[in-house]
Design a protein around this motif. Structure first.
Motif, short mmCIF file in Angstrom:
data_model
loop_
_atom_site.label_atom_id
_atom_site.label_comp_id
_atom_site.label_asym_id
_atom_site.label_seq_id
_atom_site.Cartn_x
_atom_site.Cartn_y
_atom_site.Cartn_z
N GLU A 280 0.84 -1.21 0.00
CA GLU A 280 0.00 0.00 0.00
C GLU A 280 0.87 1.26 0.00
OE1 GLU A 280 -3.04 2.31 3.00
OE2 GLU A 280 -2.91 0.13 3.14
N THR A 281 0.59 2.15 -0.94
CA THR A 281 1.43 3.32 -1.17
C THR A 281 0.57 4.57 -1.30
OG1 THR A 281 3.06 1.95 -2.32
CG2 THR A 281 3.17 4.33 -2.70
N VAL A 282 1.03 5.67 -0.74
CA VAL A 282 0.31 6.94 -0.82
C VAL A 282 0.47 7.55 -2.21
CG1 VAL A 282 0.21 9.30 0.07
CG2 VAL A 282 0.52 7.39 1.65
N VAL A 283 -0.64 8.01 -2.76
CA VAL A 283 -0.66 8.67 -4.07
C VAL A 283 -0.70 10.18 -3.86
CG1 VAL A 283 -1.92 8.94 -6.25
CG2 VAL A 283 -1.86 6.71 -5.11
N LEU A 284 0.29 10.88 -4.40
CA LEU A 284 0.37 12.34 -4.25
C LEU A 284 -0.27 13.08 -5.40
CD1 LEU A 284 4.05 12.57 -2.94
CD2 LEU A 284 1.94 12.53 -1.60
N ASP A 285 -0.30 12.46 -6.58
CA ASP A 285 -0.92 13.09 -7.74
C ASP A 285 -1.26 12.01 -8.76
OD1 ASP A 285 -1.91 15.22 -9.22
OD2 ASP A 285 -0.02 15.50 -10.31
N GLY A 286 -2.31 12.25 -9.54
CA GLY A 286 -2.76 11.29 -10.52
C GLY A 286 -3.91 10.44 -9.99
N VAL A 287 -4.49 9.65 -10.88
CA VAL A 287 -5.65 8.81 -10.52
C VAL A 287 -5.30 7.35 -10.77
CG1 VAL A 287 -8.08 8.31 -10.98
CG2 VAL A 287 -7.23 10.67 -11.13
N PRO A 288 -5.22 6.55 -9.72
CA PRO A 288 -4.91 5.12 -9.91
C PRO A 288 -6.06 4.37 -10.58
CG PRO A 288 -4.57 5.83 -7.62
CD PRO A 288 -5.35 6.90 -8.31
N ALA A 297 -14.16 0.40 -0.89
CA ALA A 297 -14.72 1.22 -1.96
C ALA A 297 -14.46 2.70 -1.69
CB ALA A 297 -16.21 0.94 -2.10
N GLU A 298 -14.54 3.09 -0.43
CA GLU A 298 -14.28 4.48 -0.07
C GLU A 298 -12.83 4.86 -0.34
OE1 GLU A 298 -17.84 3.01 1.83
OE2 GLU A 298 -15.79 2.25 1.88
N GLU A 299 -11.92 3.95 -0.04
CA GLU A 299 -10.50 4.22 -0.30
C GLU A 299 -10.21 4.27 -1.79
OE1 GLU A 299 -8.27 2.42 3.63
OE2 GLU A 299 -9.17 1.02 2.20
N HIS A 300 -10.88 3.44 -2.56
CA HIS A 300 -10.75 3.52 -4.02
C HIS A 300 -11.22 4.88 -4.52
CE1 HIS A 300 -10.79 -1.12 -4.88
NE2 HIS A 300 -9.61 -0.68 -4.46
N ALA A 301 -12.35 5.31 -4.01
CA ALA A 301 -12.92 6.58 -4.47
C ALA A 301 -12.04 7.78 -4.09
CB ALA A 301 -14.32 6.76 -3.90
N SER A 302 -11.39 7.70 -2.95
CA SER A 302 -10.55 8.81 -2.50
C SER A 302 -9.26 8.95 -3.30
CB SER A 302 -10.20 8.64 -1.01
OG SER A 302 -9.19 7.66 -0.83
N ASN A 303 -8.77 7.82 -3.85
CA ASN A 303 -7.52 7.80 -4.63
C ASN A 303 -6.32 8.30 -3.84
OD1 ASN A 303 -8.59 6.72 -7.08
ND2 ASN A 303 -9.47 8.73 -7.55
N GLU A 304 -6.37 8.16 -2.53
CA GLU A 304 -5.26 8.61 -1.70
C GLU A 304 -4.17 7.56 -1.56
OE1 GLU A 304 -6.95 9.84 1.99
OE2 GLU A 304 -7.65 11.76 1.21
N VAL A 305 -4.53 6.29 -1.76
CA VAL A 305 -3.56 5.20 -1.69
C VAL A 305 -3.85 4.22 -2.81
CG1 VAL A 305 -3.12 5.34 0.80
CG2 VAL A 305 -5.02 3.95 -0.03
N MET A 306 -2.87 3.35 -3.12
CA MET A 306 -3.05 2.33 -4.13
C MET A 306 -2.18 1.13 -3.80
SD MET A 306 -0.75 3.64 -7.39
CE MET A 306 -1.10 2.16 -8.35
#
Length: 322
Positions: A280-288, A297-306
């Motif tokens: 699990e890695t934090v996403v700083l920019d872009g859409v995974p 599902a909430e974490e997917h929608a937030s796109n804060e981690v991938m």
């Protein structure tokens, strides 16, 4: 929000096999202690550890002992002849006294607060449920368990569970058939937590049964991804590692983890399928392009981690906190 409390310690622990014994047909129980006798990291019901069997052979196993015991850990391992080799290594090669590395513990399957608990386990899926039951019993919380398997002889920890009397219903398939979910789960009702772990058909059946229950009622832990994602149409994209100042191109048919490792950036992984959360890695920019069965599902929608072991990008560029 990122799961800041779920990943747990990531340093390797030098462990030694304290005991190994047969628990059922095709199942062994392994007890591990720190090689130097040190106290082990704390854990809670639902946690798992990574067993590092080789540099490229890392497998996750649920802790199924007593969280209050900081001197040793207990795991149960099902022999999978058609698996990826981890269980065979444990069954055939690992012996009492052997040294082995562990990572964790991590908890992606935490026990939430509820007025009532219903546990549904299939086969080796009983392992994360055991400490949950012990915690509920100690706190005198209402609970019951439906535990299924191919045959009673293949169902581990039965003697331990039968001490709880009629709270536990065994469903050996050769004698009783499949678990009767309508009976065991009953009708939808509020403030009930349903925990299910086991083969994918069982999880799918429980998921379908709980489809009309209040959101958040069902909690599952999967051994395999929920669905196979088509790779047709995958395109190349760029990954920027913000911390290490590395930029890599990820080609079709290549995982983000593979591309990063080729560039000298190591990302801890274990399952490689998006089920364990190790990477699990934090996403700083872009859409995974989320392809895991781990994040909500909430974490997917937030796109804060991938999970870069299996997920890709919907945008030409991803910036990761690596």
């Amino acid at each position: 929000m990122p799961r800041t409390d779920s990943r747990g310690p990531s340093d390797d622990l030098d462990m030694v096999v304290l005991d190994k014994r047969t628990a059922a047909d095709g199942v062994v129980v392994v007890e591990l202690e720190h090689e130097g006798g040190d106290e082990l990291p704390a854990w809670s019901p639902g946690a798992h550890v990574d067993l590092v069997l080789d540099d490229d052979l890392v497998r996750q196993y649920s802790l199924c002992g007593d969280p209050g015991n900081r001197r040793s850990w207990r795991i149960g391992v099902l022999r999978k002849a058609g698996g990826r080799g981890g269980s065979l290594r444990v069954h055939d090669d690992l012996q009492t006294g052997d040294k082995v590395r562990c990572r964790g513990p991590r908890n992606n399957f935490e026990l939430v607060e509820a007025a009532e608990y219903v546990f549904v386990a299939g086969g080796i899926g009983i392992t994360p449920i055991l400490p949950m039951i012990a915690e509920c019993a100690a706190a005198e919380r209402p609970w019951r368990l439906a535990y299924g398997g191919r045959a009673r002889e293949s169902m581990a920890f039965v003697d331990e569970l039968e001490q709880h009397g009629n709270r536990v219903t065994l469903w050996p398939q050769d004698r009783a058939g499949l678990i009767d979910l309508a009976t065991e789960l009953g009708a939808s009702r509020p403030d009930v937590a349903v925990y299910c772990c086991g083969p994918e058909p069982l999880i799918d059946a429980v998921d379908e049964h709980c489809g009309t229950w209040p959101p958040g009622s069902l909690h599952v832990e999967r051994f395999r991804p929920a669905a196979v994602v088509s790779t047709e149409g995958d395109t190349a994209f760029e990954v920027v590692c913000d911390y290490s100042d590395v930029i890599v191109g990820v080609l079709p048919g290549m995982s983000v983890v593979q591309a990063l490792r080729d560039a000298g950036v190591d990302v801890p992984t274990s399952c490689g399928e998006g089920t364990c959360g190790t990477c699990e890695t934090v996403v700083l920019d872009g859409v995974p392009d989320h392809r895991d069965s781990y994040l909500t599902a909430e974490e997917h929608a937030s796109n804060e981690v991938m999970t870069p072991c299996c997920s890709r990008s919907c945008t030409p560029r991803l910036v990761l906190d690596l």
